[in-house]
Scaffold this motif. Structure first.
Motif, PDB file in Angstrom:
ATOM      1  N   GLN A 177      50.302  46.982  35.151  1.00  0.00           N
ATOM      2  CA  GLN A 177      49.705  45.692  35.476  1.00  0.00           C
ATOM      3  C   GLN A 177      49.392  45.595  36.965  1.00  0.00           C
ATOM      4  O   GLN A 177      50.130  46.106  37.801  1.00  0.00           O
ATOM      5  N   SER A 178      48.313  44.937  37.270  1.00  0.00           N
ATOM      6  CA  SER A 178      48.077  44.397  38.596  1.00  0.00           C
ATOM      7  C   SER A 178      47.834  42.920  38.403  1.00  0.00           C
ATOM      8  O   SER A 178      46.801  42.518  37.878  1.00  0.00           O
ATOM      9  N   ASP A 179      48.802  42.101  38.799  1.00  0.00           N
ATOM     10  CA  ASP A 179      48.755  40.699  38.412  1.00  0.00           C
ATOM     11  C   ASP A 179      48.650  39.727  39.576  1.00  0.00           C
ATOM     12  O   ASP A 179      48.266  38.582  39.389  1.00  0.00           O
TER      13      ASP A 179
ATOM     14  N   MET B  45      46.804  34.903  29.386  1.00  0.00           N
ATOM     15  CA  MET B  45      47.356  35.871  30.332  1.00  0.00           C
ATOM     16  C   MET B  45      47.346  35.383  31.775  1.00  0.00           C
ATOM     17  O   MET B  45      47.541  36.154  32.701  1.00  0.00           O
ATOM     18  N   LEU B  46      47.156  34.106  31.994  1.00  0.00           N
ATOM     19  CA  LEU B  46      47.063  33.605  33.357  1.00  0.00           C
ATOM     20  C   LEU B  46      48.412  33.608  34.075  1.00  0.00           C
ATOM     21  O   LEU B  46      48.468  33.669  35.292  1.00  0.00           O
ATOM     22  N   GLU B  47      49.498  33.545  33.342  1.00  0.00           N
ATOM     23  CA  GLU B  47      50.793  33.450  34.008  1.00  0.00           C
ATOM     24  C   GLU B  47      51.666  34.674  33.791  1.00  0.00           C
ATOM     25  O   GLU B  47      52.151  35.267  34.734  1.00  0.00           O
TER      26      GLU B  47
ATOM     27  N   ARG C  24      51.576  38.054  24.592  1.00  0.00           N
ATOM     28  CA  ARG C  24      50.951  36.853  25.139  1.00  0.00           C
ATOM     29  C   ARG C  24      49.464  37.037  25.374  1.00  0.00           C
ATOM     30  O   ARG C  24      48.776  36.104  25.796  1.00  0.00           O
ATOM     31  N   LEU C  25      48.977  38.243  25.144  1.00  0.00           N
ATOM     32  CA  LEU C  25      47.530  38.439  25.160  1.00  0.00           C
ATOM     33  C   LEU C  25      46.876  37.586  24.081  1.00  0.00           C
ATOM     34  O   LEU C  25      45.718  37.188  24.206  1.00  0.00           O
TER      35      LEU C  25
ATOM     36  N   ARG D  21      49.304  33.379  38.923  1.00  0.00           N
ATOM     37  CA  ARG D  21      49.560  32.444  40.026  1.00  0.00           C
ATOM     38  C   ARG D  21      48.296  32.125  40.820  1.00  0.00           C
ATOM     39  O   ARG D  21      48.342  31.807  42.017  1.00  0.00           O
ATOM     40  N   ASN D  22      47.156  32.257  40.138  1.00  0.00           N
ATOM     41  CA  ASN D  22      45.854  31.910  40.712  1.00  0.00           C
ATOM     42  C   ASN D  22      45.552  32.687  41.990  1.00  0.00           C
ATOM     43  O   ASN D  22      44.944  32.177  42.927  1.00  0.00           O
ATOM     44  N   ILE D  23      46.005  33.943  42.030  1.00  0.00           N
ATOM     45  CA  ILE D  23      45.719  34.828  43.154  1.00  0.00           C
ATOM     46  C   ILE D  23      44.514  35.688  42.796  1.00  0.00           C
ATOM     47  O   ILE D  23      44.408  36.194  41.681  1.00  0.00           O
ATOM     48  N   LYS D  24      43.607  35.878  43.730  1.00  0.00           N
ATOM     49  CA  LYS D  24      42.414  36.686  43.482  1.00  0.00           C
ATOM     50  C   LYS D  24      42.832  38.075  43.016  1.00  0.00           C
ATOM     51  O   LYS D  24      43.672  38.726  43.642  1.00  0.00           O
ATOM     52  N   PRO D  25      42.268  38.559  41.916  1.00  0.00           N
ATOM     53  CA  PRO D  25      42.675  39.862  41.387  1.00  0.00           C
ATOM     54  C   PRO D  25      42.438  40.997  42.369  1.00  0.00           C
ATOM     55  O   PRO D  25      41.488  40.984  43.157  1.00  0.00           O
ATOM     56  N   GLY D  26      43.317  41.980  42.292  1.00  0.00           N
ATOM     57  CA  GLY D  26      43.119  43.215  43.033  1.00  0.00           C
ATOM     58  C   GLY D  26      42.340  44.188  42.172  1.00  0.00           C
ATOM     59  O   GLY D  26      41.221  43.886  41.734  1.00  0.00           O
TER      60      GLY D  26
END
Length: 501
Positions: free
Chosen positions: A334-336, A435-437, A443-444, A366-371
């Motif tokens: 994961q990159s979350d 999958m936002l959190e 949870r997918l 956590r509403n962080i811009k994806p890497g």
């Protein structure tokens, strides 16, 4: 039955299930051995430690022995045969903690009473309570933990009883929400304000060597190494109560140049876990020849990947369930939280009884811009008796699509445990909100509301591999055998779009 009047029956208990909190089949002689003491060492008994003295006396004795040895430039501190109950043990530079007997953490009630006494000013000795980690250090280099003995976390005393103590056996009719609820009903969650701690917590150190030791029944994570470098772990048994919540096996948190070899890990949460939740990137990790029984993910990168992770190899391992079922996946990458995960190879892996073979996920937790998540190889992997499909999925944030890139799936063979199945498919397909959190394979295809009991769960529209927002995915000899009653396709995409063969 799994249903009552169309609703999930949360009291579902299978016949012939038994209370079983530990792996009963650990081959101790394959991992632990008689280790020779150096000619020069200091025993904790010389500082007043004993089996029949208070934990405060033992704690003071062990820490004084460590301090004395470190002050002389380093050496070995012996924990001899017998059981020695302590609170926090703090390691220092150039010290080998050689455990032949058992070093045991104080239980919940003792620690709680010490915490309350400290808070009210009745005692002033912080060593009277356990905190951070039972075996702990911060900034110490050249640390070794070994000896062939046991470090015991008294873990279950820090947790509530499970709602149902019986082992969860595979469902005769698989239904996702019943599976999740019955799995969760057997987890032993933390007692309120328990003060539970990690069994081993080593921070900001170099040259860490952990070998020939049993790590037994942690209250939280078993062995967390945070921002450490040059790590060698080998011939370690993690023997945890696999119903204790958050009982990860090895956590490498912002560590680099680490090798984990020939370990046996039986635990209730992630078995081998790489986290990027500090201030350093992660690189050069090798894990090989390990056996992992996990009620979560056997190997996992994530969650909380804030930093970059690169050059990780996992090979020649076995991932399995023993006498129970539950959990999420064998491999979860994961990159979350904005980190860039790349150059990951997982190969020559045998799995049996894991819920799903793998999940690759790029998200914006956590509403962080994806890497980014790219350059992943999964090769020579067999998985038997699975319950759910695998998935590769990117995400969408502010209207922009973030894709998983360059994934090679080579020689993958997956086979379901055969049973009946009760599927619930979501109208309109699989959304992104699930999958936002928290990224888990289960949870997918769910949306968390107020609780897991109130949350909807549905099945993915495939039995083999679900791919969404991914490019350059190459399939070479990917096979999946579904349940005989299956009515779903293997893939949700035209095979020629992704496959190189």
């Amino acid at each position: 039955m799994a249903f009552i009047n169309g609703a999930v029956d949360f009291s579902y208990v299978q016949q012939n299930s038994q209370i079983r909190d530990f792996d009963k089949n650990i081959p101790f002689s394959e991992y632990l051995y008689e280790e020779k003491l150096p000619e020069s060492y200091v025993s904790i008994t010389g500082f007043g430690a004993g089996e029949n003295v208070s934990y405060k006396v033992n704690t003071k004795a062990v820490n004084e022995a460590i301090t004395a040895v470190s002050a002389q430039g380093g050496g070995t501190v012996l924990v001899p045969e017998g059981t020695f109950i302590c609170s926090r043990i703090e390691l220092k530079d150039n010290v080998t903690l050689f455990v032949k007997g058992t070093l045991k953490c104080i239980d919940y009630e003792t620690n709680k009473n010490a915490e309350e006494s400290l808070a009210f000013g009745e005692i002033h000795d912080v060593a009277s309570r356990a905190r951070y980690g039972f075996i702990y250090c911060d900034g110490a280099d050249n640390i070794t933990i070994c000896g062939g003995g046991r470090i015991d976390g008294s873990g279950a005393t820090y947790c509530q009883k499970a709602k149902y103590p019986e082992a969860l056996l595979p469902l005769e009719k698989f239904h996702l929400k019943s599976y999740i609820m019955n799995f969760r009903a057997r987890i032993r969650y933390e007692k309120e304000n328990s003060g539970r701690i990690n069994l081993i917590e080593l921070r900001h150190g170099k040259n860490i060597d952990i070998h020939n030791i049993e790590l037994y029944e942690t209250a939280c994570w078993t062995c967390n190494l945070f921002e450490c470098e040059d790590i060698n772990i080998a011939d370690v048994i993690i023997n945890s109560n696999y119903h204790v919540a958050n009982s990860d096996g090895f956590d490498l948190s912002c560590c680099s140049n680490a090798e984990i070899r020939h370990c046996y890990i039986a635990t209730g949460d992630d078995g081998l876990c790489i986290k990027a939740d500090g201030d350093k990137d992660i690189e050069n990790i090798l894990i090989e020849n390990c056996k992992v029984m996990s009620l979560a993910n056997c190997f996992k990168i994530g969650t909380t990947v804030y930093r970059d992770v690169r050059n990780v190899t996992v090979r020649n391992c076995e991932f399995f369930m023993d006498g129970t079922t539950g959990g999420y996946s064998g491999i979860s990458i994961q990159s979350d939280c904005g980190g860039n995960v790349s150059d990951i190879t997982v190969e020559n892996i045998k799995m049996k009884g894991v819920t799903a073979a793998f999940l690759l996920w790029l998200g914006n937790r956590r509403n962080i811009k994806p890497g980014s998540l790219k350059n992943v190889i999964l090769r020579n992997i067999t998985a038997e008796d699975v319950s759910l499909p695998s998935a590769i999925t990117g995400t969408v944030r502010d209207g922009e699509v973030y894709q998983v890139e360059n994934v090679n799936l080579e020689n993958i063979s997956i086979k379901y445990r055969d049973s009946d199945e009760e599927l619930y498919m979501r109208d309109g397909g699989v959304g992104y909100e699930a999958m936002l959190e928290y990224p888990e394979i289960t949870r997918l295809c769910s949306i968390y509301t107020n609780s897991h009991e109130e949350s909807p769960y549905w099945e993915l529209p495939v039995y083999g591999l679900f791919v969404r927002d991914a490019c350059e995915v190459k399939l070479n000899n990917f096979k999946c055998a579904p349940r005989r009653c299956n009515k779903r396709p293997c893939f949700n995409f035209p095979l020629e779009r992704y496959s190189s063969d």
